[in-house]
Design a protein around this motif. Sequence first.
Motif, short mmCIF file in Angstrom:
data_model
loop_
_atom_site.label_atom_id
_atom_site.label_comp_id
_atom_site.label_asym_id
_atom_site.label_seq_id
_atom_site.Cartn_x
_atom_site.Cartn_y
_atom_site.Cartn_z
N ALA A 30 8.31 -7.53 -1.49
CA ALA A 30 7.74 -7.44 -2.83
C ALA A 30 6.23 -7.70 -2.80
O ALA A 30 5.45 -6.99 -3.44
N ALA A 31 5.81 -8.72 -2.05
CA ALA A 31 4.39 -9.03 -1.95
C ALA A 31 3.62 -7.89 -1.28
O ALA A 31 2.52 -7.54 -1.71
N ASN A 67 4.45 -4.74 -1.33
CA ASN A 67 4.39 -3.65 -2.31
C ASN A 67 3.30 -3.91 -3.35
O ASN A 67 2.59 -2.98 -3.75
N VAL A 68 3.15 -5.16 -3.78
CA VAL A 68 2.10 -5.51 -4.75
C VAL A 68 0.72 -5.26 -4.13
O VAL A 68 -0.16 -4.67 -4.78
N ARG A 69 0.53 -5.72 -2.89
CA ARG A 69 -0.77 -5.50 -2.22
C ARG A 69 -1.08 -4.01 -2.09
O ARG A 69 -2.21 -3.58 -2.33
N ARG A 129 0.07 -1.56 -3.98
CA ARG A 129 -0.20 -1.01 -5.32
C ARG A 129 -1.61 -1.39 -5.78
O ARG A 129 -2.34 -0.56 -6.32
N GLU A 130 -2.01 -2.64 -5.53
CA GLU A 130 -3.35 -3.07 -5.91
C GLU A 130 -4.43 -2.29 -5.16
O GLU A 130 -5.46 -1.93 -5.73
N THR A 131 -4.18 -2.02 -3.90
CA THR A 131 -5.14 -1.25 -3.11
C THR A 131 -5.24 0.18 -3.63
O THR A 131 -6.35 0.73 -3.75
N GLU A 144 -4.67 1.13 -6.69
CA GLU A 144 -5.37 1.07 -7.97
C GLU A 144 -6.88 0.89 -7.76
O GLU A 144 -7.68 1.53 -8.45
N HIS A 193 -1.82 -1.64 4.53
CA HIS A 193 -0.80 -2.13 3.59
C HIS A 193 0.46 -1.27 3.64
O HIS A 193 1.57 -1.79 3.51
N VAL A 242 4.13 -2.66 4.43
CA VAL A 242 5.30 -2.40 3.60
C VAL A 242 6.45 -1.87 4.46
O VAL A 242 7.60 -2.31 4.31
#
Length: 145
Positions: free
Chosen positions: A26-27, A29-31, A33-35, A37, A85, A89
């Motif tokens: 999950a972490a 995936n968040v990293r 997604r943030e990259t 964005e 990232h 993942v």
Amino acid sequence: MSRAFPLAGLLRLRQLQQDRAAGELAAANVRMRETHEARAEAYNALETSQTLSDAVDAATMNAIAAARASSRSMLADLNALGTRHTAEVEAARAEFSSARARSVGLEKLEGKFAEAEAAEDLRSEQTILDELAGSAWHRRQKEAH
């Protein structure tokens, strides 16, 4: 009385490992997604700056060129970070799948153990009921004679 599953401690450990792997996935995936964005925002900012920049003198042109070079460098860094990232993942997904596979086998064993224990409990209960019924029948036979 039912016995406890002999591998309960190991099963709990495997479930904790699975939970940890799920958290790491999950972490990651968040990293990622943030990259993505941040990269999209950088592309949008670069696109906006290209349409708004009119060079009126050499200093402005140099500043625009430096800003674009900086933006390209930042985009290259964001692309490299995105690639890293993505790899993280995939590694986290593989670790989660591995942890899940290790716990699934134990969960199946626990299920079979619970079924066997339930069957043994029912068998014991039925034996007791049969003995009680037999004793009552014998008592009635003695009383009848």
